[in-house]
Design a protein around this motif. Structure first.
Motif, PDB file in Angstrom:
ATOM      1  N   ALA A  18       0.807  -1.218   0.000  1.00  0.00           N
ATOM      2  CA  ALA A  18       0.000   0.000   0.000  1.00  0.00           C
ATOM      3  C   ALA A  18       0.839   1.267   0.000  1.00  0.00           C
ATOM      4  O   ALA A  18       0.294   2.372  -0.008  1.00  0.00           O
ATOM      5  CB  ALA A  18      -0.924  -0.020   1.218  1.00  0.00           C
ATOM      6  N   VAL A  19       2.165   1.113   0.035  1.00  0.00           N
ATOM      7  CA  VAL A  19       3.036   2.293   0.129  1.00  0.00           C
ATOM      8  C   VAL A  19       3.692   2.563  -1.211  1.00  0.00           C
ATOM      9  O   VAL A  19       3.844   1.656  -2.031  1.00  0.00           O
ATOM     10  CB  VAL A  19       4.121   2.086   1.204  1.00  0.00           C
ATOM     11  N   PRO A  20       4.104   3.825  -1.460  1.00  0.00           N
ATOM     12  CA  PRO A  20       4.857   4.110  -2.680  1.00  0.00           C
ATOM     13  C   PRO A  20       6.220   3.419  -2.617  1.00  0.00           C
ATOM     14  O   PRO A  20       6.813   3.287  -1.547  1.00  0.00           O
ATOM     15  CB  PRO A  20       5.035   5.637  -2.659  1.00  0.00           C
ATOM     16  N   ILE A  38      10.130  -2.723   2.167  1.00  0.00           N
ATOM     17  CA  ILE A  38       8.751  -2.394   1.765  1.00  0.00           C
ATOM     18  C   ILE A  38       7.821  -3.477   2.315  1.00  0.00           C
ATOM     19  O   ILE A  38       7.966  -4.654   1.977  1.00  0.00           O
ATOM     20  CB  ILE A  38       8.646  -2.336   0.229  1.00  0.00           C
ATOM     21  N   PRO A  39       6.879  -3.112   3.157  1.00  0.00           N
ATOM     22  CA  PRO A  39       6.026  -4.148   3.764  1.00  0.00           C
ATOM     23  C   PRO A  39       4.999  -4.691   2.774  1.00  0.00           C
ATOM     24  O   PRO A  39       4.394  -3.922   2.015  1.00  0.00           O
ATOM     25  CB  PRO A  39       5.339  -3.394   4.909  1.00  0.00           C
ATOM     26  N   THR A 134      -0.975  -0.898  -4.631  1.00  0.00           N
ATOM     27  CA  THR A 134      -1.995   0.145  -4.773  1.00  0.00           C
ATOM     28  C   THR A 134      -1.415   1.550  -4.812  1.00  0.00           C
ATOM     29  O   THR A 134      -2.160   2.528  -4.828  1.00  0.00           O
ATOM     30  CB  THR A 134      -2.998   0.046  -3.617  1.00  0.00           C
ATOM     31  N   SER A 135      -0.093   1.641  -4.818  1.00  0.00           N
ATOM     32  CA  SER A 135       0.523   2.977  -4.848  1.00  0.00           C
ATOM     33  C   SER A 135       1.464   3.081  -6.048  1.00  0.00           C
ATOM     34  O   SER A 135       1.374   2.310  -6.989  1.00  0.00           O
ATOM     35  CB  SER A 135       1.238   3.235  -3.534  1.00  0.00           C
ATOM     36  N   THR A 136       2.375   4.047  -5.997  1.00  0.00           N
ATOM     37  CA  THR A 136       3.224   4.336  -7.139  1.00  0.00           C
ATOM     38  C   THR A 136       4.563   3.612  -7.053  1.00  0.00           C
ATOM     39  O   THR A 136       4.993   3.187  -5.981  1.00  0.00           O
ATOM     40  CB  THR A 136       3.519   5.849  -7.220  1.00  0.00           C
ATOM     41  N   PHE A 137       5.221   3.488  -8.213  1.00  0.00           N
ATOM     42  CA  PHE A 137       6.575   2.936  -8.282  1.00  0.00           C
ATOM     43  C   PHE A 137       7.402   3.947  -9.081  1.00  0.00           C
ATOM     44  O   PHE A 137       7.178   4.131 -10.279  1.00  0.00           O
ATOM     45  CB  PHE A 137       6.573   1.584  -8.989  1.00  0.00           C
ATOM     46  N   ARG A 138       8.345   4.597  -8.405  1.00  0.00           N
ATOM     47  CA  ARG A 138       9.143   5.639  -9.071  1.00  0.00           C
ATOM     48  C   ARG A 138      10.604   5.224  -9.139  1.00  0.00           C
ATOM     49  O   ARG A 138      11.120   4.595  -8.229  1.00  0.00           O
ATOM     50  CB  ARG A 138       9.035   6.954  -8.293  1.00  0.00           C
TER      51      ARG A 138
END
Lengths: 141, 266
Positions: A18-20, A38-39, A134-138
């Motif tokens: 759920a985290v970027p 990253i969890p 559910t979030s972004t990948f930069r």
């Protein structure tokens, strides 16, 4: 963790990141961009975490899943070190209980990942692992 | 084929051995050589050959491009994680004449030294294998000296850390604190406490309280003071922890590691 537990975790629906995810430079590791710890939320209550490493000069990309207190349980290497007959692009999986502390010696070739854009490779990893990001990948090329 | 009985026969049998099992060019233009040497997980050690030309002149850099560090990080074992580990890596590299800098193992050659390329490849490969063998120390170690576990945790947050830092005290003595940590905007002084014996826990807490009390006021004002106690052992008294909160933030580790991480990174 044994193979049955690994399979149960891999097949478990509803796993979520759920985290970027943002690849960034590391002061201690100058040749890699990393996103660490990253969890991966899951209903089994396992402390599953993802580390991503990208080496832009090669380029090489690694997605490493590990369980706290156990070690690495699954890893996808794209254009990394050669692993036996599996070549430079391959997927490691836990087969036996001792594999985490041996850094997952078993690997299967996945040469098709080499031709994929990096974002597509991440999508493939999520599909294989039943993970919903559910979030972004930069930071990926 | 007859058994080799003399040295020249052995030399002839192995004359075809090569350090280069495969070679390709990577995106940056450097050459990547797959060597016959292997990491503990049986993957091949790659050696990268890079031609560099800058103000210091042309040179050839023979390195692992940080892949040994990648191997260890897959096992959540940072080579820089503790002072002891950094020292071991430094000693390994020094014995082989290899540089270790920001996660990369390397040897530099001038254009006149290319006849030593094989030697450089072997030395860097040896360094890769020996440093990677740190993974076996993780298996052998006991749950760990608490202070080293805290050091490993702090190092993993990519912050500037100084171990055993000393600061002036109000009674003319220097006060030694386990770690000085520089966050984004806040500098922290971190003192760890761990003992397996309830009978020793009160004395340890009093010693930590004394450190905080005895620090010169300007040091206390310039830093966030943090006491970390071993939450796995459940030996510290509530009144001791409450007393420590007079001067410092108190966190149980690892049970409150997320709160601790947020506090030191601030």
């Amino acid at each position: 963790m044994n193979r049955a537990e690994f399979d149960a975790l891999r097949q478990l629906a509803g796993k979520t990141i759920a985290v970027p995810i943002t690849l960034s430079a590391s002061r201690n590791h100058e040749k890699s961009m990393v996103a660490l710890d990253i969890p991966v939320e899951n209903s089994m209550g396992v402390e599953l975490i993802l580390d991503v490493t990208f080496k832009p000069e090669v380029p090489a990309l690694t997605f490493n899943f590990s369980v706290k207190g156990v070690g690495p349980i699954c890893r996808v290497d794209i254009n990394g070190t050669i692993h036996g007959n599996a070549g430079r692009t391959h997927k490691h999986e836990l087969q036996n209980e001792t594999d985490p502390r041996n850094n997952l010696p078993f690997a299967l070739a996945r040469a098709e990942l080499m031709a994929m854009p990096a974002n597509n490779a991440w999508t493939w990893v999520c599909q294989q692992a039943n993970i919903n990001h559910t979030s972004t990948f930069r930071g990926l090329p | 084929m007859p058994m080799p009985r003399e040295c020249p026969e052995v030399q002839r049998l192995v004359a075809g051995f090569s350090l280069v099992k495969g070679c390709d060019r990577i995106g940056s233009g450097a050459l990547r050589i797959a060597t016959p040497f292997t990491y503990p997980d049986t993957s091949n050690v790659d050696i990268f050959i890079e031609n560099v030309e800058d103000l210091t002149g042309p040179r050839v850099i023979v390195s692992d491009l940080g892949q040994t560090t990648d191997f260890l990080l897959n096992l959540k074992l940072a080579p820089w994680g503790t002072r002891k580990r950094k020292q071991v890596v430094g000693d390994i590299c020094a014995s082989l004449g290899v540089q270790s800098q920001r996660g990369v193992l390397s040897v530099e050659l001038s254009p006149h030294e290319l006849n030593r390329l094989s030697d450089a490849i072997v030395r860097v490969s040896q360094a890769c294998i020996r440093v990677a063998d740190l993974c076996f120390t993780k298996r052998l170690s006991a749950p760990g000296v608490f202070k080293e576990e805290v050091e490993e945790f702090l190092s993993g947050k990519d912050l500037e850390i100084e171990a055993d830092a000393t600061f002036p005290g109000i009674y003319g003595r220097q006060i030694e604190i386990d770690f000085a940590v520089r966050g984004r905007t806040v500098s922290s002084l971190v003192q760890s406490m761990s003992t397996a014996y309830p009978s020793a826990s009160h004395q340890l807490a009093v010693e930590t309280f004394t450190k905080w009390h005895d620090l010169a006021p300007e040091v206390r004002h310039q830093h966030q003071l943090i006491t970390i106690y071993n939450s796995d052992l459940r030996v510290f008294r509530d009144d001791d922890l409450t007393r420590l909160r007079e001067y410092s933030a108190v966190f149980g580790f690892p049970v409150e590691e997320e709160l601790l991480a947020a506090a030191i990174a601030a």
